[in-house]
Design an enzyme around this catalytic site. Sequence first.
Site, PDB file in Angstrom:
ATOM      1  N   TYR A   1      -8.890   4.062   9.071  1.00 42.28           N
ATOM      2  CA  TYR A   1      -8.932   4.305  10.521  1.00 42.28           C
ATOM      3  C   TYR A   1     -10.082   5.271  10.758  1.00 42.28           C
ATOM      4  O   TYR A   1     -10.058   6.390  10.225  1.00 42.28           O
ATOM      5  CB  TYR A   1      -7.631   4.951  11.013  1.00 42.28           C
ATOM      6  CG  TYR A   1      -6.457   3.999  11.083  1.00 42.28           C
ATOM      7  CD1 TYR A   1      -5.820   3.566   9.933  1.00 42.28           C
ATOM      8  CD2 TYR A   1      -5.982   3.531  12.314  1.00 42.28           C
ATOM      9  CE1 TYR A   1      -4.740   2.678  10.001  1.00 42.28           C
ATOM     10  CE2 TYR A   1      -4.908   2.656  12.388  1.00 42.28           C
ATOM     11  CZ  TYR A   1      -4.291   2.237  11.234  1.00 42.28           C
ATOM     12  OH  TYR A   1      -3.232   1.366  11.304  1.00 42.28           O
TER      13      TYR A   1
ATOM     14  N   LYS B   1       2.822  -1.149  15.477  1.00 37.98           N
ATOM     15  CA  LYS B   1       4.268  -1.116  15.701  1.00 37.98           C
ATOM     16  C   LYS B   1       4.861  -2.359  16.363  1.00 37.98           C
ATOM     17  O   LYS B   1       6.073  -2.560  16.332  1.00 37.98           O
ATOM     18  CB  LYS B   1       4.645   0.111  16.554  1.00 37.98           C
ATOM     19  CG  LYS B   1       4.484   1.426  15.828  1.00 37.98           C
ATOM     20  CD  LYS B   1       5.624   1.669  14.858  1.00 37.98           C
ATOM     21  CE  LYS B   1       5.306   2.694  13.801  1.00 37.98           C
ATOM     22  NZ  LYS B   1       4.788   2.144  12.540  1.00 37.98           N
TER      23      LYS B   1
ATOM     24  N   TYR C   1       4.450   5.998  10.626  1.00 36.35           N
ATOM     25  CA  TYR C   1       3.602   4.850  10.283  1.00 36.35           C
ATOM     26  C   TYR C   1       4.329   3.899   9.327  1.00 36.35           C
ATOM     27  O   TYR C   1       4.317   2.678   9.521  1.00 36.35           O
ATOM     28  CB  TYR C   1       2.319   5.386   9.651  1.00 36.35           C
ATOM     29  CG  TYR C   1       1.208   4.387   9.478  1.00 36.35           C
ATOM     30  CD1 TYR C   1       0.364   4.048  10.536  1.00 36.35           C
ATOM     31  CD2 TYR C   1       0.962   3.805   8.236  1.00 36.35           C
ATOM     32  CE1 TYR C   1      -0.673   3.152  10.367  1.00 36.35           C
ATOM     33  CE2 TYR C   1      -0.085   2.908   8.057  1.00 36.35           C
ATOM     34  CZ  TYR C   1      -0.895   2.590   9.124  1.00 36.35           C
ATOM     35  OH  TYR C   1      -1.931   1.703   8.957  1.00 36.35           O
TER      36      TYR C   1
ATOM     37  N   HIS D   1       0.824  -1.218   0.000  1.00 39.20           N
ATOM     38  CA  HIS D   1       0.000   0.000   0.000  1.00 39.20           C
ATOM     39  C   HIS D   1       0.858   1.268   0.000  1.00 39.20           C
ATOM     40  O   HIS D   1       1.860   1.335   0.695  1.00 39.20           O
ATOM     41  CB  HIS D   1      -0.883   0.041   1.251  1.00 39.20           C
ATOM     42  CG  HIS D   1      -1.943  -1.011   1.264  1.00 39.20           C
ATOM     43  ND1 HIS D   1      -2.774  -1.199   2.342  1.00 39.20           N
ATOM     44  CD2 HIS D   1      -2.325  -1.917   0.324  1.00 39.20           C
ATOM     45  CE1 HIS D   1      -3.614  -2.185   2.063  1.00 39.20           C
ATOM     46  NE2 HIS D   1      -3.360  -2.643   0.856  1.00 39.20           N
TER      47      HIS D   1
ATOM     48  N   PRO E   1      -2.244  -1.556  19.531  1.00 40.52           N
ATOM     49  CA  PRO E   1      -2.060  -1.858  18.103  1.00 40.52           C
ATOM     50  C   PRO E   1      -2.403  -0.718  17.137  1.00 40.52           C
ATOM     51  O   PRO E   1      -2.185  -0.859  15.932  1.00 40.52           O
ATOM     52  CB  PRO E   1      -2.980  -3.063  17.859  1.00 40.52           C
ATOM     53  CG  PRO E   1      -3.970  -3.042  18.960  1.00 40.52           C
ATOM     54  CD  PRO E   1      -3.323  -2.368  20.129  1.00 40.52           C
TER      55      PRO E   1
END
Length: 388
Positions: free
Chosen positions: A200, A294, A382, A72, A290
């Site tokens: 998200y 990470k 991220y 992605h 979560p």
Amino acid sequence: MRTQVGIIGAGPAGLMLSHLLHLAGIESIIIENRSRDYIEHRIRAGLIEQWATDMLIETGVGERMQREAMFHDGNHLCFNGETHHLNFKDLVGKGITIYGQQEVVKDLVAQRLKDGGQIIFEVEDTAVHDFGTDKPSITFRKDGKDQRIDCDFIAGCDGFHGICRPSFPEGTLTFYDREYPFGWLGILTDSPPPDHELIYSYHDRGFALYTMRSPTISRLYVQVDHDEDVNNWPDDRIWEELHIRLQGTRKLQEGKILQKGVTPMRSFVCEPMQTGRLFLAGDAAHIVPPTGAKGMNLALADVRMLSRALSAYYKSHKTDLLEGYSKTCLERVWKGQRFSWWMTQIFHVFPNEVPFDRRRQLAELDYIVNSRAAATSLAENYAGLPIV
Ligand code: RFL
Ligand code: PHB
């Protein structure tokens, strides 16, 4: 038995460490208290940072991932009834990989066995000894027989509930801990994800995350109470919440629920990550909620460092990297903790929050999607901070 590095735990940390040590010409034995079948089917993480993806490929265990994973460029943040795309490739030149942790585990187990590595499954009563001397050992029971591994070093890769961290001498560890007043209910479903990248979502009823394992298998999470009983969540209730929290921004196709479970949320760090010849790596030393994806990535970063430090020791008797192991790892760990906490506090509904907090969270999300500087900071963390 005798080996150079005795490794406890066949999760991503222990397996990757053993693989990297093998590539450096260093022998190891892994012991694991679960069965091979169990660790190869335990559903956990799914998101791999760019550098970790590269490491899997460069060290020869990325071939199936390259064929089957989803790569992605970015993700979506959903709030106020709209989704906003962040393009990490454009912002920081890096992407992320979606590939189940259990697939990474399968690939590493297969490679270790192909390379003649030794993994002893289904052991009991593991204990570590004499790591304050240069002759440490590990004892355990296998098929009712007591066994011992003599080694030069012990790697405690035995996860949050392992025995290595509690074996540190009394008073040598400091713990930094924070529990969150909520958990995630996660499902794996036989239905396509609502978007080809992750969403998200921030909603008054709580956070939701729409991720996936393939174009036809979704991995979906909703914020629930801390210690929520999964029986309070029949399938219909889960789908209803997932529809609502997606805020009409995408179509969510329902499918058969293949797996369901509740994960409590916690931040935890122990310092230091080493004592004598015992070194902790991964969840044995630190866990994160979560939301930042990470945990496995930090575990892989620890063992990359540990394998380099052990290589320097065996190749040129250099001990500086070994001595600095904990300090070096903790610099990355704390940045991972900060980012995971930050992502968690922006997206979740907290029980004691006041209307001010909801407005502040929305302002933060609005800032991220409208400021290239803010979006770049999220993307940089991220997709994975640079590795040293
Ligand atoms: P593991 O994977 O827990 O492996 C430890 C192993 O040690 C064994 N063991 C023992 N063996 C012998 N003797 C003993 N006494 C032993 N005690 C324990 C255990 O059986 C086990 O096999 O730790 P490791 O290797 O440090 O790996 C850490 C990761 O598993 C963890 O951080 C991630 O799963 C966290 N995580 C995520 N991380 C990411 O990087 N990206 C993600 O997208 C992501 N999503 C997640 C997650 C974790 C989740 N849950 C379920 C906690 C999503 C969820 C829902
Ligand atoms: C997952 O795919 O399981 C996943 C992805 C991102 C997260 C957490 C879990 O933040």
